[in-house]
Scaffold this motif. Structure first.
Motif, PDB file in Angstrom:
ATOM      1  N   LEU A  60      -6.089  98.309  27.585  1.00 29.08           N
ATOM      2  CA  LEU A  60      -5.511  99.481  27.103  1.00 29.08           C
ATOM      3  C   LEU A  60      -4.475 100.114  27.790  1.00 29.08           C
ATOM      4  O   LEU A  60      -3.389 100.424  27.449  1.00 29.08           O
ATOM      5  CB  LEU A  60      -6.804 100.510  26.572  1.00 29.08           C
ATOM      6  CG  LEU A  60      -6.052 101.992  26.166  1.00 29.08           C
ATOM      7  CD1 LEU A  60      -5.408 101.903  24.922  1.00 29.08           C
ATOM      8  CD2 LEU A  60      -7.378 103.110  26.241  1.00 29.08           C
ATOM      9  N   ILE A  61      -4.709 100.317  29.256  1.00 33.70           N
ATOM     10  CA  ILE A  61      -3.728 100.828  30.036  1.00 33.70           C
ATOM     11  C   ILE A  61      -2.685 100.118  30.362  1.00 33.70           C
ATOM     12  O   ILE A  61      -1.375 100.532  30.429  1.00 33.70           O
ATOM     13  CB  ILE A  61      -4.540 101.166  31.501  1.00 33.70           C
ATOM     14  CG1 ILE A  61      -5.686 102.184  31.412  1.00 33.70           C
ATOM     15  CG2 ILE A  61      -3.616 101.362  32.806  1.00 33.70           C
ATOM     16  CD1 ILE A  61      -6.515 102.241  32.701  1.00 33.70           C
ATOM     17  N   TYR A  63      -1.326  97.881  28.104  1.00 32.68           N
ATOM     18  CA  TYR A  63      -0.773  98.005  26.753  1.00 32.68           C
ATOM     19  C   TYR A  63       0.068  99.339  26.866  1.00 32.68           C
ATOM     20  O   TYR A  63       1.453  99.186  26.216  1.00 32.68           O
ATOM     21  CB  TYR A  63      -1.754  97.955  25.591  1.00 32.68           C
ATOM     22  CG  TYR A  63      -1.080  98.155  24.385  1.00 32.68           C
ATOM     23  CD1 TYR A  63      -0.628  97.039  23.762  1.00 32.68           C
ATOM     24  CD2 TYR A  63      -1.049  99.079  23.377  1.00 32.68           C
ATOM     25  CE1 TYR A  63       0.141  97.117  22.336  1.00 32.68           C
ATOM     26  CE2 TYR A  63      -0.696  99.109  22.202  1.00 32.68           C
ATOM     27  CZ  TYR A  63       0.215  98.053  21.592  1.00 32.68           C
ATOM     28  OH  TYR A  63       0.856  98.370  20.688  1.00 32.68           O
ATOM     29  N   LYS A  64      -0.453 100.446  27.192  1.00 34.91           N
ATOM     30  CA  LYS A  64       0.307 101.817  27.149  1.00 34.91           C
ATOM     31  C   LYS A  64       0.891 101.938  28.695  1.00 34.91           C
ATOM     32  O   LYS A  64       1.397 103.182  28.837  1.00 34.91           O
ATOM     33  CB  LYS A  64      -0.789 102.981  26.904  1.00 34.91           C
ATOM     34  CG  LYS A  64      -1.440 102.444  25.441  1.00 34.91           C
ATOM     35  CD  LYS A  64      -0.560 103.029  24.576  1.00 34.91           C
ATOM     36  CE  LYS A  64      -1.122 103.212  23.109  1.00 34.91           C
ATOM     37  NZ  LYS A  64      -0.569 103.840  22.026  1.00 34.91           N
ATOM     38  N   ASN A  66       3.793 101.536  29.746  1.00 36.80           N
ATOM     39  CA  ASN A  66       5.267 102.119  29.673  1.00 36.80           C
ATOM     40  C   ASN A  66       5.234 103.630  29.626  1.00 36.80           C
ATOM     41  O   ASN A  66       6.267 104.372  30.036  1.00 36.80           O
ATOM     42  CB  ASN A  66       6.038 101.499  28.593  1.00 36.80           C
ATOM     43  CG  ASN A  66       5.573 101.731  27.380  1.00 36.80           C
ATOM     44  OD1 ASN A  66       4.236 102.015  27.056  1.00 36.80           O
ATOM     45  ND2 ASN A  66       6.440 101.579  26.328  1.00 36.80           N
ATOM     46  N   MET A  67       3.886 104.323  29.327  1.00 38.24           N
ATOM     47  CA  MET A  67       3.807 105.749  29.184  1.00 38.24           C
ATOM     48  C   MET A  67       3.728 106.456  30.268  1.00 38.24           C
ATOM     49  O   MET A  67       3.908 107.577  30.772  1.00 38.24           O
ATOM     50  CB  MET A  67       2.765 106.276  28.144  1.00 38.24           C
ATOM     51  CG  MET A  67       2.827 105.716  26.685  1.00 38.24           C
ATOM     52  SD  MET A  67       1.589 106.309  25.716  1.00 38.24           S
ATOM     53  CE  MET A  67       1.796 108.016  25.584  1.00 38.24           C
ATOM     54  N   ASP A  69       5.180 107.113  33.201  1.00 41.37           N
ATOM     55  CA  ASP A  69       6.780 107.180  33.501  1.00 41.37           C
ATOM     56  C   ASP A  69       7.060 107.692  34.835  1.00 41.37           C
ATOM     57  O   ASP A  69       8.195 107.882  35.099  1.00 41.37           O
ATOM     58  CB  ASP A  69       7.477 107.794  32.536  1.00 41.37           C
ATOM     59  CG  ASP A  69       6.923 109.464  31.869  1.00 41.37           C
ATOM     60  OD1 ASP A  69       5.823 109.905  32.558  1.00 41.37           O
ATOM     61  OD2 ASP A  69       7.209 109.895  30.863  1.00 41.37           O
ATOM     62  N   LYS A 146      -2.199 111.390  29.803  1.00 39.01           N
ATOM     63  CA  LYS A 146      -0.896 110.949  29.666  1.00 39.01           C
ATOM     64  C   LYS A 146      -1.021 110.020  28.271  1.00 39.01           C
ATOM     65  O   LYS A 146       0.062 110.206  27.566  1.00 39.01           O
ATOM     66  CB  LYS A 146      -0.277 110.102  30.781  1.00 39.01           C
ATOM     67  CG  LYS A 146       1.453 109.753  30.722  1.00 39.01           C
ATOM     68  CD  LYS A 146       1.933 110.901  30.627  1.00 39.01           C
ATOM     69  CE  LYS A 146       3.547 110.654  30.412  1.00 39.01           C
ATOM     70  NZ  LYS A 146       4.547 111.912  30.237  1.00 39.01           N
ATOM     71  N   ILE A 147      -1.728 109.065  28.241  1.00 42.78           N
ATOM     72  CA  ILE A 147      -1.872 108.116  27.018  1.00 42.78           C
ATOM     73  C   ILE A 147      -2.207 108.949  25.768  1.00 42.78           C
ATOM     74  O   ILE A 147      -1.434 108.378  25.033  1.00 42.78           O
ATOM     75  CB  ILE A 147      -2.881 106.887  27.616  1.00 42.78           C
ATOM     76  CG1 ILE A 147      -2.120 105.774  28.505  1.00 42.78           C
ATOM     77  CG2 ILE A 147      -3.148 106.102  26.288  1.00 42.78           C
ATOM     78  CD1 ILE A 147      -3.071 104.927  29.068  1.00 42.78           C
ATOM     79  N   PHE A 148      -3.129 109.762  25.863  1.00 44.17           N
ATOM     80  CA  PHE A 148      -3.634 110.303  24.598  1.00 44.17           C
ATOM     81  C   PHE A 148      -3.107 111.656  24.166  1.00 44.17           C
ATOM     82  O   PHE A 148      -3.148 111.840  23.200  1.00 44.17           O
ATOM     83  CB  PHE A 148      -5.348 110.196  24.982  1.00 44.17           C
ATOM     84  CG  PHE A 148      -5.975 109.020  24.706  1.00 44.17           C
ATOM     85  CD1 PHE A 148      -5.732 108.180  23.312  1.00 44.17           C
ATOM     86  CD2 PHE A 148      -6.577 108.230  25.700  1.00 44.17           C
ATOM     87  CE1 PHE A 148      -6.354 106.858  23.404  1.00 44.17           C
ATOM     88  CE2 PHE A 148      -7.065 107.187  25.843  1.00 44.17           C
ATOM     89  CZ  PHE A 148      -6.830 106.328  24.311  1.00 44.17           C
ATOM     90  N   ASP A 150      -0.062 112.837  26.038  1.00 42.36           N
ATOM     91  CA  ASP A 150       1.116 112.934  26.664  1.00 42.36           C
ATOM     92  C   ASP A 150       1.513 113.979  27.432  1.00 42.36           C
ATOM     93  O   ASP A 150       2.325 114.809  27.580  1.00 42.36           O
ATOM     94  CB  ASP A 150       2.471 112.883  25.502  1.00 42.36           C
ATOM     95  CG  ASP A 150       3.584 112.598  26.166  1.00 42.36           C
ATOM     96  OD1 ASP A 150       3.584 111.840  27.173  1.00 42.36           O
ATOM     97  OD2 ASP A 150       4.887 112.940  25.335  1.00 42.36           O
TER      98      ASP A 150
END
Length: 199
Positions: A60-61, A63-64, A66-67, A69, A146-148, A150
């Protein structure tokens, strides 16, 4: 072989104590091996579940990723992913080694040395986990926020409800680790007793 012949052979075995003792010892060794394998499987199943959960979170980390940043969120992501990928492998290889011992073909000394090497490996993993837990907790909170949501966790102004939630979650994570370590310790003690009784 006829039933009468088998009965006659068994009567001969019963009259020879050395042969009877040999068969008795073999049977005890076989039963000990079965119980040992059963307990080792309990460890293996728990570690496989942990590995699947850890790899799912790492996936999951990644996959995400790019978030994440900012440089500090990226570093948090890399550290957490490395931990999630490496630590379960370290512990599961110890558990796999636990299954490889043949009690019938090994001396008591070899069995106990093997057991203590596996136990030592698992204790090292626990120590690393306990030391790393506070940092991993903070890094994971930052990544998940950050992932869930933002939200950059490190730039938040902390209000009392958020601080209480963080403290509660952190305490829960530490208590869960302690509970898991105690449970594993009891299981290891049970395996040790089984090995000592079987030899």
């Amino acid at each position: 072989m006829e039933l009468e012949e088998i009965k006659s052979l068994w009567d001969d075995v019963n009259q020879k104590p050395a042969i009877k003792e040999f068969f008795s010892r073999q049977n005890i060794s076989y039963m000990t091996q079965l119980n040992y394998n059963k307990q080792a499987n309990t460890f293996r199943v728990a570690e496989i579940i942990g590995l699947v959960v850890a790899y799912a979170l790492a996936g999951l980390i990644l996959y995400k990723f790019n978030m994440l940043d900012t440089w500090y969120l990226s570093i948090c992501g890399i550290i957490v992913v490395m931990y999630l990928l490496l630590m379960p492998l370290y512990t599961i290889t110890g558990i796999i080694r636990m299954r490889k011992i043949d009690l019938a073909k090994s001396s008591y000394k070899e069995v106990m040395e093997h057991f203590y090497s596996v136990k030592s490996r698992l204790k090292q993993a626990e120590n690393v986990s306990l030391i790393a837990s506070p940092f991993l907790f903070v890094f994971s909170m930052a990544i998940l926020a950050k992932i869930f949501m933002d939200i950059d966790f490190f730039t938040l102004t902390f209000q009392l409800p958020i601080v209480l939630l963080i403290v509660l979650a952190f305490t829960g994570a530490i208590l869960f680790n302690i509970w898991a370590f105690k449970k594993r310790g009891k299981q290891l003690q049970s395996v040790k007793q089984l090995l000592e009784e079987g030899n």
